[in-house]
Design a protein around this motif. Structure first.
Motif, short mmCIF file in Angstrom:
data_model
loop_
_atom_site.label_atom_id
_atom_site.label_comp_id
_atom_site.label_asym_id
_atom_site.label_seq_id
_atom_site.Cartn_x
_atom_site.Cartn_y
_atom_site.Cartn_z
N UNK A 55 0.82 -1.20 0.00
CA UNK A 55 0.00 0.00 0.00
C UNK A 55 0.86 1.25 0.00
N UNK A 56 1.93 1.24 0.78
CA UNK A 56 2.83 2.40 0.81
C UNK A 56 3.54 2.58 -0.53
N UNK A 57 4.02 1.48 -1.11
CA UNK A 57 4.71 1.57 -2.39
C UNK A 57 3.78 2.08 -3.48
N UNK A 58 2.55 1.60 -3.48
CA UNK A 58 1.59 2.04 -4.48
C UNK A 58 1.21 3.51 -4.29
N UNK A 59 1.18 3.96 -3.05
CA UNK A 59 0.88 5.37 -2.77
C UNK A 59 1.93 6.26 -3.44
N UNK A 60 3.19 5.91 -3.26
CA UNK A 60 4.25 6.72 -3.86
C UNK A 60 4.27 6.58 -5.37
N UNK A 61 4.24 5.34 -5.86
CA UNK A 61 4.31 5.12 -7.30
C UNK A 61 3.17 5.82 -8.02
N UNK A 62 2.00 5.86 -7.40
CA UNK A 62 0.86 6.53 -8.01
C UNK A 62 1.03 8.03 -8.11
N UNK A 63 2.01 8.58 -7.42
CA UNK A 63 2.30 10.00 -7.46
C UNK A 63 3.59 10.29 -8.19
N UNK A 64 4.04 9.31 -9.00
CA UNK A 64 5.21 9.50 -9.83
C UNK A 64 6.53 9.41 -9.11
N UNK A 65 6.53 8.84 -7.91
CA UNK A 65 7.74 8.73 -7.10
C UNK A 65 8.37 7.36 -7.31
#
Length: 385
Positions: free
Chosen positions: A87-97
């Motif tokens: 969930x944390x990884x997807x949160x960042x990846x979804x914001x281009x990080x």
């Protein structure tokens, strides 16, 4: 010693042909070019406390380090907290990080149940852990600290742990080979780092031994926790030059500077310093801002440095030190503003109006990274590398 101050190595030039929907070049046409991201990896930890201040985090950084400490991730064998980290990884990846995992193997904060295994059983368990995590997060996490602080690992005697036993039995180089090969097999596209706080000649000897043994390392991780005082430009550059000679990208994986009293110099293991309170002070915040700007200028100014990760956005993280760029209430310290003025100011191209030439061409010179070109109602993305 070589000084790198021009930043020419951080900039590039590209020529684009701006055309209409039918492919016809558009001469003498006004367009707007704006930077979207840096190629350089300006990172920060992405732990729960850091994400509490999401707007400040996303306003400065483009790479997140997530905690995969085995003892926290799988305190009970067979029950990993994969969903929480995903969930944390997807949160960042979804914001281009871009996302990095830290660490896959480390004798500190390793799984407590390894103590119940024989020494011969530890390595298979460690390799299975690596295979599971790297495969599970392939395509989402693009970089890993594969093994952490291996210089001290076989002689670590603060408390017993399974990985130290395995390292003593195997030796450093065979252990590193095993864990790197496991991570590489699980995701051949991932960037795999060797990471250490011990930047003495012992680390150089280890690196040389690994390279001579044919172990493929993608980048070298150098920790720079400066709780006992700023290194200064001379020491920082000397450290960079020592490790740049291996021809591998350098990542300053864990950087901190405190905005309060400095930790006494006689403390050898930073974890031994425990005080009831460690407040940030106005004087310390001014010092932190000055030193942070100088440190980042030094790192960004050297072509061998590819990434730097600040260790903790708010105060109250590791060691409860006032080492964050935000105070505990989320208000920005001068250090946050100083770094922001570099990353999103001096080293950034804001929306800029430009005009194509008679052939519809546009030449852009700017920092390596990703850009948007807006022409009329269309947005086109391009990169400078």
């Amino acid at each position: 010693m070589v000084s790198h101050t021009s930043l020419a190595h951080r900039r590039g030039t590209t020529t684009l042909t701006v055309a209409g929907p039918d492919g016809t070049p558009l001469p003498h046409r006004d367009v707007v070019v704006a930077q979207r991201d840096h190629a350089f990896r300006f990172g920060c930890t992405g732990f729960d406390a850091d994400r509490t201040f999401a707007a400040q985090w996303l306003g400065l950084f483009n790479t997140a380090t997530l905690p995969f400490y085995w003892g926290q991730f799988e305190p009970v064998r067979g029950l990993p907290e994969t969903a929480r980290l995903r969930a944390a990884a997807e949160w960042f990846a979804g914001r281009g990080v871009q996302v990095k995992g830290h660490p896959l193997a480390w004798h500190t904060e390793t799984a407590p149940w390894l103590d119940e295994l024989t020494t011969a059983e530890v390595l298979p368990a460690q390799l299975a852990r690596i295979d599971r995590e790297v495969r599970e997060f392939a395509g989402l996490i693009g970089a890993w600290d594969v093994i952490n602080e291996v210089v001290i690992m076989p002689i670590f005697d603060r408390y017993p742990n399974g990985l130290t036993r395995a390292c003593r039995a195997l030796g450093r180089i065979p252990l590193v080979r095993h864990v790197f090969e496991a991570a590489r097999a699980a995701d051949p596209t991932a960037t795999l780092l060797l990471n250490d706080f011990d930047l003495s000649a012992a680390y150089e000897c280890l690196i040389e031994g690994l390279l001579e043994a044919g172990v493929r390392i993608d980048a070298l991780g150098l920790q720079s926790h400066m709780h006992q005082g700023y290194w200064g430009e001379e020491r920082t550059l000397a450290t960079i030059e020592r490790f740049a000679r291996y021809g591998l990208p350098l990542h300053f994986t864990e950087t901190t500077l405190v905005s309060g009293a400095l930790m006494p110099a006689h403390i050898e293991d930073l974890n031994d310093y425990k005080v009831p309170a460690w407040p940030s002070t106005p004087e310390g915040e001014s010092r932190q801002a000055d030193e942070l700007e100088r440190h980042y200028r030094t790192l960004f100014g050297h072509p061998s440095v590819q990434a730097v990760t600040y260790w903790g956005l708010p105060d109250g993280g590791w060691l409860n030190a006032p080492s964050g760029l935000l105070r505990a209430d989320g208000s920005p310290k001068p250090a946050y503003e100083a770094l922001h003025s570099l990353v999103r100011g001096e080293w950034w191209l804001p929306p800029t109006r430009m005009t194509t030439n008679a052939r519809g061409e546009l030449t852009v010179t700017a920092f390596h990274g990703d850009y948007d070109l807006t022409v009329e109602d269309r947005v086109v993305q391009f990169s400078i590398t």
